[in-house]
Write an enzyme that holds these catalytic residues in place. Sequence first.
Site, short mmCIF file in Angstrom:
data_model
loop_
_atom_site.label_atom_id
_atom_site.label_comp_id
_atom_site.label_asym_id
_atom_site.label_seq_id
_atom_site.Cartn_x
_atom_site.Cartn_y
_atom_site.Cartn_z
N LYS A 23 4.75 -13.82 19.48
CA LYS A 23 5.36 -14.48 18.32
C LYS A 23 6.58 -13.72 17.83
CE LYS A 23 3.49 -13.46 14.16
NZ LYS A 23 4.39 -12.93 13.12
N ASN A 24 6.43 -12.40 17.70
CA ASN A 24 7.50 -11.60 17.09
C ASN A 24 8.68 -11.37 18.02
OD1 ASN A 24 6.08 -11.61 14.76
ND2 ASN A 24 5.34 -9.49 14.92
N ARG A 93 8.47 -15.22 6.29
CA ARG A 93 9.52 -14.24 6.00
C ARG A 93 10.50 -14.07 7.15
NH1 ARG A 93 8.82 -10.90 2.03
NH2 ARG A 93 10.23 -9.53 3.14
N ARG A 122 8.14 -5.75 0.85
CA ARG A 122 8.98 -6.13 1.97
C ARG A 122 10.41 -6.55 1.58
NH1 ARG A 122 5.41 -9.53 6.18
NH2 ARG A 122 6.94 -8.71 7.61
N PRO A 123 11.19 -5.61 1.06
CA PRO A 123 12.59 -5.94 0.75
C PRO A 123 13.41 -6.15 2.02
CG PRO A 123 12.16 -3.59 0.37
CD PRO A 123 10.86 -4.22 0.77
N ASP A 125 16.75 -5.10 1.97
CA ASP A 125 17.98 -4.38 1.63
C ASP A 125 18.69 -3.80 2.86
OD1 ASP A 125 15.56 -2.76 1.58
OD2 ASP A 125 16.86 -1.09 1.11
N GLN A 126 17.92 -3.41 3.86
CA GLN A 126 18.57 -2.81 5.05
C GLN A 126 19.34 -3.86 5.85
OE1 GLN A 126 18.61 0.57 5.38
NE2 GLN A 126 17.50 0.43 3.45
N ILE A 327 3.30 1.83 7.03
CA ILE A 327 4.39 0.84 7.11
C ILE A 327 4.38 -0.11 5.91
CG2 ILE A 327 5.49 -0.94 8.55
CD1 ILE A 327 5.43 1.76 9.95
N ARG A 397 -0.96 -18.93 12.43
CA ARG A 397 0.47 -18.59 12.42
C ARG A 397 0.83 -17.73 13.62
NH1 ARG A 397 2.54 -16.22 6.89
NH2 ARG A 397 4.25 -15.90 8.35
#
Length: 417
Positions: A23-24, A93, A122-123, A125-126, A327, A397
């Site tokens: 999936k990823n 996401r 889970r921002p 920003d990076q 993580i 999912r």
Amino acid sequence: MPARLLIEGGVPLKGEVAASAAKNAALPALAAALLTPEPVTLTNVPDLGDIRTMLRLLQTLGAGVTRRGREATVTVDQVASDRAPYELVSTMRASVLVLGPLVARHGSARVALPGGCAIGVRPIDQHLKGLAALGAEIAIENGYVVARARRLVGAHIVTDLVTVTGTENLMMAAALAEGTTVIENAACEPEVGDLGALLTAMGARLHGVGTARIEIEGVRALHGAVHRIVPDRIEAGTLLVAGAITCGDVRVTDMVPAHVAAVLTKLAECGVEIEVGPSWVRARAGDRPRPADIVTSPFPGFPTDMQAQLMTLLGLADGQSKLTETIFENRYMHVAELARMGARISTEGPVAIVRGVTAYQGAPVMASDLRASAALVLAGVAGRGRTEVSRIYHLDRGYERLEDKLGALGARIERSP
Ligand code: EPU
């Protein structure tokens, strides 16, 4: 009532089962189709909730999508809309993966900010800092990230932390930028490597993919490609744990053993007998597992996406184990549900202390996120009596009919209604 899994536990699982594609890896590969007007064909695409969400999102952006079995072709002649709506981003996401490709190809993107989720804040920003370094103008407007750039320009980017989709977004954006980009502290996950292989097949110039320093020489345009998605190391690992936790004998085929090295090391430490072939792994266990300590970390360390499954195995160990989740800050949602099945686990911040019990008892339990659902299914197949896992849309999912795969190994498991 939404679908549930009904499990009668206690059968040692035996036999052979093939891993599906990751999936990823499929999600960024689909997003990469936004980078070119030519068709991108992916083979071995898993049939999963998240894949359907990504295809829907691509269609809202102007993509033509055809699916024949496990093959999906995505063609984006023209980007028709640059807006990834909140309805889709809030359900998945990974939708944020369209941000880099849209800005690079189309010059603008409006992507709903994902917000927090079950496993953490889970921002992104990076992702945003990296795109800004490539020259994008970034603003937050009404809950959306708005990014604009005439043409992105190569830059030297050092990310503050290792981010998988962040690395992928920046690789895709930099592929069409003017000049050379260097990403330091890049993620080394096999899914990043798979995206690198696809981008290279599309004409991108990448060096160092799979290491912490990726160099990308931007090109004016990318072309179509055909690409086979890498096997799912997390599904493979989950199936191996299913063999181990039921004191069974399971061989997972169509996988890349090197991608699960950290998981195999821990399984061996637990006393599981591991045999490794070129594209398969066999896990056999005859007895209660031994305890082990686990710290999650970016690849090639122990994956956070296998933490819940290993915790479930260690819950039956002959002794005490310690898990440290580094993580995500809230990835112990399965602990309370496992406790309902008799597990003795206490958590304090990122640390979980697992005191092994001799058996789990079947119970009704509720899935809270994707990997937590898999952990509950594992506890169910190992447990005594009947377990009912509800809210399995989380499981669907990211796992392709997990009940069919476990059923083929002898598990008594069915979907209801
Ligand atoms: N982070 C930031 N800022 C950013 C990006 C990340 O602070 O801009 C933090 C995150 O909050 C987290 C850490 O960095 O604490 C690592 O997050 P990462 O960005 O690597 O996660 P991700 O890319 O959102 C992917 C997988 C996850 C997997 C993680 C870690 C996809 C689509 N998702 O997420 O998969 O857990 O990497 O390996 O690739 C799953 O499949 O169940 C799943 C959650």
